[in-house]
Design a protein around this motif. Structure first.
Motif, PDB file in Angstrom:
ATOM      1  N   ASN A   1       0.830  -1.224   0.000  1.00 36.71           N
ATOM      2  CA  ASN A   1       0.000   0.000   0.000  1.00 36.71           C
ATOM      3  C   ASN A   1       0.855   1.262   0.000  1.00 36.71           C
ATOM      4  O   ASN A   1       0.481   2.267  -0.611  1.00 36.71           O
ATOM      5  CB  ASN A   1      -0.922   0.008   1.228  1.00 36.71           C
ATOM      6  CG  ASN A   1      -2.022  -1.032   1.109  1.00 36.71           C
ATOM      7  OD1 ASN A   1      -2.384  -1.446   0.011  1.00 36.71           O
ATOM      8  ND2 ASN A   1      -2.537  -1.478   2.245  1.00 36.71           N
ATOM      9  N   ARG A   2       1.976   1.223   0.688  1.00 40.39           N
ATOM     10  CA  ARG A   2       2.829   2.407   0.804  1.00 40.39           C
ATOM     11  C   ARG A   2       3.691   2.626  -0.440  1.00 40.39           C
ATOM     12  O   ARG A   2       4.078   3.751  -0.730  1.00 40.39           O
ATOM     13  CB  ARG A   2       3.720   2.290   2.046  1.00 40.39           C
ATOM     14  CG  ARG A   2       2.959   2.401   3.362  1.00 40.39           C
ATOM     15  CD  ARG A   2       3.903   2.221   4.541  1.00 40.39           C
ATOM     16  NE  ARG A   2       4.952   3.233   4.544  1.00 40.39           N
ATOM     17  CZ  ARG A   2       6.020   3.174   5.338  1.00 40.39           C
ATOM     18  NH1 ARG A   2       6.193   2.140   6.151  1.00 40.39           N
ATOM     19  NH2 ARG A   2       6.931   4.135   5.298  1.00 40.39           N
ATOM     20  N   PHE A   3       4.000   1.559  -1.148  1.00 37.28           N
ATOM     21  CA  PHE A   3       4.878   1.672  -2.325  1.00 37.28           C
ATOM     22  C   PHE A   3       4.249   0.977  -3.532  1.00 37.28           C
ATOM     23  O   PHE A   3       4.748  -0.045  -4.010  1.00 37.28           O
ATOM     24  CB  PHE A   3       6.249   1.066  -2.009  1.00 37.28           C
ATOM     25  CG  PHE A   3       6.915   1.673  -0.795  1.00 37.28           C
ATOM     26  CD1 PHE A   3       7.584   2.895  -0.888  1.00 37.28           C
ATOM     27  CD2 PHE A   3       6.862   1.043   0.434  1.00 37.28           C
ATOM     28  CE1 PHE A   3       8.204   3.451   0.230  1.00 37.28           C
ATOM     29  CE2 PHE A   3       7.461   1.593   1.555  1.00 37.28           C
ATOM     30  CZ  PHE A   3       8.133   2.815   1.455  1.00 37.28           C
ATOM     31  N   PRO A   4       3.135   1.512  -4.031  1.00 37.30           N
ATOM     32  CA  PRO A   4       2.415   0.845  -5.131  1.00 37.30           C
ATOM     33  C   PRO A   4       3.207   0.762  -6.438  1.00 37.30           C
ATOM     34  O   PRO A   4       2.931  -0.107  -7.267  1.00 37.30           O
ATOM     35  CB  PRO A   4       1.167   1.729  -5.313  1.00 37.30           C
ATOM     36  CG  PRO A   4       1.562   3.063  -4.761  1.00 37.30           C
ATOM     37  CD  PRO A   4       2.486   2.766  -3.619  1.00 37.30           C
ATOM     38  N   ALA A   5       4.202   1.647  -6.616  1.00 34.26           N
ATOM     39  CA  ALA A   5       4.983   1.634  -7.860  1.00 34.26           C
ATOM     40  C   ALA A   5       6.209   0.743  -7.777  1.00 34.26           C
ATOM     41  O   ALA A   5       6.944   0.587  -8.761  1.00 34.26           O
ATOM     42  CB  ALA A   5       5.409   3.067  -8.215  1.00 34.26           C
ATOM     43  N   HIS A   6       6.438   0.130  -6.623  1.00 37.53           N
ATOM     44  CA  HIS A   6       7.621  -0.715  -6.459  1.00 37.53           C
ATOM     45  C   HIS A   6       7.511  -1.936  -7.375  1.00 37.53           C
ATOM     46  O   HIS A   6       6.424  -2.481  -7.592  1.00 37.53           O
ATOM     47  CB  HIS A   6       7.750  -1.155  -4.997  1.00 37.53           C
ATOM     48  CG  HIS A   6       9.072  -1.769  -4.658  1.00 37.53           C
ATOM     49  ND1 HIS A   6       9.385  -3.075  -4.950  1.00 37.53           N
ATOM     50  CD2 HIS A   6      10.158  -1.252  -4.054  1.00 37.53           C
ATOM     51  CE1 HIS A   6      10.616  -3.337  -4.541  1.00 37.53           C
ATOM     52  NE2 HIS A   6      11.101  -2.239  -3.989  1.00 37.53           N
ATOM     53  N   GLU A   7       8.642  -2.397  -7.879  1.00 38.45           N
ATOM     54  CA  GLU A   7       8.642  -3.500  -8.849  1.00 38.45           C
ATOM     55  C   GLU A   7       8.114  -4.810  -8.238  1.00 38.45           C
ATOM     56  O   GLU A   7       7.656  -5.699  -8.961  1.00 38.45           O
ATOM     57  CB  GLU A   7      10.054  -3.706  -9.398  1.00 38.45           C
ATOM     58  CG  GLU A   7      11.086  -4.064  -8.327  1.00 38.45           C
ATOM     59  CD  GLU A   7      12.483  -4.218  -8.907  1.00 38.45           C
ATOM     60  OE1 GLU A   7      13.350  -4.722  -8.174  1.00 38.45           O
ATOM     61  OE2 GLU A   7      12.697  -3.845 -10.079  1.00 38.45           O
ATOM     62  N   TYR A   8       8.168  -4.907  -6.912  1.00 38.69           N
ATOM     63  CA  TYR A   8       7.711  -6.140  -6.268  1.00 38.69           C
ATOM     64  C   TYR A   8       6.250  -6.027  -5.802  1.00 38.69           C
ATOM     65  O   TYR A   8       5.668  -6.997  -5.329  1.00 38.69           O
ATOM     66  CB  TYR A   8       8.609  -6.450  -5.063  1.00 38.69           C
ATOM     67  CG  TYR A   8       8.321  -7.772  -4.382  1.00 38.69           C
ATOM     68  CD1 TYR A   8       8.640  -8.981  -5.006  1.00 38.69           C
ATOM     69  CD2 TYR A   8       7.723  -7.815  -3.133  1.00 38.69           C
ATOM     70  CE1 TYR A   8       8.366 -10.193  -4.392  1.00 38.69           C
ATOM     71  CE2 TYR A   8       7.447  -9.019  -2.501  1.00 38.69           C
ATOM     72  CZ  TYR A   8       7.767 -10.204  -3.134  1.00 38.69           C
ATOM     73  OH  TYR A   8       7.501 -11.399  -2.526  1.00 38.69           O
ATOM     74  N   ALA A   9       5.648  -4.833  -5.931  1.00 37.34           N
ATOM     75  CA  ALA A   9       4.313  -4.589  -5.358  1.00 37.34           C
ATOM     76  C   ALA A   9       3.265  -5.581  -5.857  1.00 37.34           C
ATOM     77  O   ALA A   9       2.476  -6.122  -5.069  1.00 37.34           O
ATOM     78  CB  ALA A   9       3.874  -3.153  -5.664  1.00 37.34           C
ATOM     79  N   GLN A  10       3.233  -5.847  -7.157  1.00 34.77           N
ATOM     80  CA  GLN A  10       2.214  -6.741  -7.706  1.00 34.77           C
ATOM     81  C   GLN A  10       2.405  -8.165  -7.184  1.00 34.77           C
ATOM     82  O   GLN A  10       1.446  -8.844  -6.806  1.00 34.77           O
ATOM     83  CB  GLN A  10       2.251  -6.725  -9.234  1.00 34.77           C
ATOM     84  CG  GLN A  10       1.139  -7.567  -9.865  1.00 34.77           C
ATOM     85  CD  GLN A  10       1.112  -7.477 -11.385  1.00 34.77           C
ATOM     86  OE1 GLN A  10       1.816  -6.658 -11.965  1.00 34.77           O
ATOM     87  NE2 GLN A  10       0.306  -8.315 -12.022  1.00 34.77           N
ATOM     88  N   THR A  11       3.675  -8.619  -7.163  1.00 34.86           N
ATOM     89  CA  THR A  11       3.961  -9.964  -6.648  1.00 34.86           C
ATOM     90  C   THR A  11       3.566 -10.074  -5.187  1.00 34.86           C
ATOM     91  O   THR A  11       2.977 -11.080  -4.755  1.00 34.86           O
ATOM     92  CB  THR A  11       5.464 -10.278  -6.804  1.00 34.86           C
ATOM     93  OG1 THR A  11       5.822 -10.140  -8.178  1.00 34.86           O
ATOM     94  CG2 THR A  11       5.774 -11.697  -6.337  1.00 34.86           C
ATOM     95  N   ALA A  12       3.891  -9.035  -4.407  1.00 32.01           N
ATOM     96  CA  ALA A  12       3.550  -9.041  -2.989  1.00 32.01           C
ATOM     97  C   ALA A  12       2.042  -9.103  -2.791  1.00 32.01           C
ATOM     98  O   ALA A  12       1.538  -9.846  -1.936  1.00 32.01           O
ATOM     99  CB  ALA A  12       4.123  -7.791  -2.314  1.00 32.01           C
ATOM    100  N   THR A  13       1.321  -8.328  -3.590  1.00 28.38           N
ATOM    101  CA  THR A  13      -0.142  -8.309  -3.486  1.00 28.38           C
ATOM    102  C   THR A  13      -0.728  -9.684  -3.794  1.00 28.38           C
ATOM    103  O   THR A  13      -1.630 -10.172  -3.098  1.00 28.38           O
ATOM    104  CB  THR A  13      -0.729  -7.259  -4.454  1.00 28.38           C
ATOM    105  OG1 THR A  13      -0.195  -5.984  -4.122  1.00 28.38           O
ATOM    106  CG2 THR A  13      -2.237  -7.216  -4.355  1.00 28.38           C
TER     107      THR A  13
END
Length: 392
Positions: A1-13
């Motif tokens: 939620n805090r770093f939606p543009a991070h490259e790992y964000a989608q994988t984490a979600t």
């Protein structure tokens, strides 16, 4: 939620979504409210290890193969913590929450426990009467009151001690243990000669020891003059009390006992659960030989149930379990046992815990008292030839 543009964000979600889906397929869920960050995280790890061991044991012996575990870090902003707990309880309907670890956090969760009908079992809080905060709070630790009662009982009834001195750290827990031991010793007919305190940062305890001696000399203590080997004489103090209660940190006990002996306070020394640490044997050497303390867990007990728990813990973690791990194991085990007796909701779990007279604690059949504390057997442990030995 805090770093939606991070490259790992989608994988984490996606990973988080998968984990939540798996949890929701579990027949039952338990929440662990423990410190996973900050200076208290080692205690949280011990409690987590105990919980996991109980869940594994439940799968083997109780047939409970589908129990999910949610861990919430208690070392966070209190407002956020309450939100996370409320959200987890609303979404997953857990059977119980194991935690919190500290007495200070119990008022924070008491209203939530009552409102959502969710039992909270603290495995480590020192508060003797959790029930005054709510009917859904339970305590599986060896409370300060239980320790003081068991120690005073053994010291007076078995060892024949009748007069006591108390030397305690000037902290909330030190003051409370001193008060409770004095209370329980008097109930068994004992006399408290003097109560003195010291700072936890102290290394020189000469002043409080001297005050202890002066108070004793006004009542039962005495001095005598003895000849010295190289001529001359020396005044020797003879204590009028039988023992000194030392509810301090294990790392300080060696310094305390050595200095007490230096000042001719040659009596028995008594301790509580804080003594139950390898640090005590390393620091105290021979100054505590023959002395005793009490605790709700003893890793070297010959009891087969405890022995099985210790062996399992050692195999998994290559270390001995502490009382934190043991009492967390008990808390989780009691919840799972209630399920096998037919409880499938928080209210039913609470009712089972309240009325069952033979709950399967590690130390033997136990029951929760009206104050919400588990009335368990407490071990009396003696220091003998550099080892801890169960004596009762």
């Amino acid at each position: 939620n805090r770093f939606p543009a991070h490259e790992y964000a989608q994988t984490a979600t996606e990973t988080l979504k998968s984990l939540k889906s798996r949890l929701k397929t579990s027949q039952y869920v338990i929440v662990a409210m423990i410190p996973t960050s900050g200076r208290h995280s080692p205690f949280g790890t011990e409690v987590y290890n105990g919980i996991k061991l109980a869940l594994d044991k439940g799968k083997e012996t109780l047939g409970l193969t589908s129990v999910g575990l949610i861990v919430i870090d208690s070392e966070t902003d209190k407002g956020l913590l309450r939100f996370q707990l409320s959200e987890a309880i609303a979404e997953y309907k857990p059977l119980a929450v194991i935690g919190p670890l500290f007495s200070r956090d119990l008022p924070l969760v008491a209203e939530l426990a009552e409102k959502t009908e969710t039992p909270f079992l603290t495995p480590t809080a020192a508060l003797a009467d959790v029930r005054r905060l709510g009917t859904y709070l339970f305590n599986t630790s060896a409370s300060f009151l239980q320790q003081a009662h068991r120690l005073a009982d053994y010291a007076v009834q078995y060892l024949g001690y009748t007069r006591f001195g108390i030397l305690h750290p000037d902290t909330a827990y030190g003051q409370e243990l001193a008060r409770l031991f004095a209370q329980e010793a008097r109930q068994f007919g004992g006399e408290i000669i003097a109560v003195e305190s010291y700072k936890e940062t102290d290394t020189d305890f000469g002043l409080p020891i001297k005050r202890l001696k002066l108070e004793d000399l006004k009542r039962h203590g005495r001095t005598k003059t003895v000849p010295m080997s190289k001529g001359g004489t020396r005044v020797v103090y003879e204590p009028g009390f039988d023992a000194v209660f030392l509810p301090g940190r294990s790392s300080q006990i060696g310094l305390l006992t050595a200095q007490l002996l230096f000042y001719d306070v040659k009596v028995g020394f008594l301790g509580n659960s804080t003594w139950n640490s390898p640090d005590l044997l390393r620091a105290a050497d021979r100054t505590i030989e023959g002395d005793i303390f009490v605790d709700g867990f003893f890793a070297d007990s010959a009891d087969p149930t405890i022995h099985d728990f210790v062996i399992r813990y050692r195999l998994r973690h290559q270390a001995d379990p502490t009382s934190f791990a043991a009492h967390a194991y008990d808390a989780t085990r009691l919840v799972l046992d209630a399920v096998t007796r037919g409880a499938t909701s928080g209210r039913a779990i609470r009712d089972q815990l309240m009325r069952s007279p033979d709950l399967p604690a590690l130390s033997g059949p136990a029951a929760f008292g009206p104050n919400g504390s588990l009335d368990r057997k407490l071990f009396v442990i003696e220091i003998k030839k550099g080892k801890f030995v169960q004596v009762d």
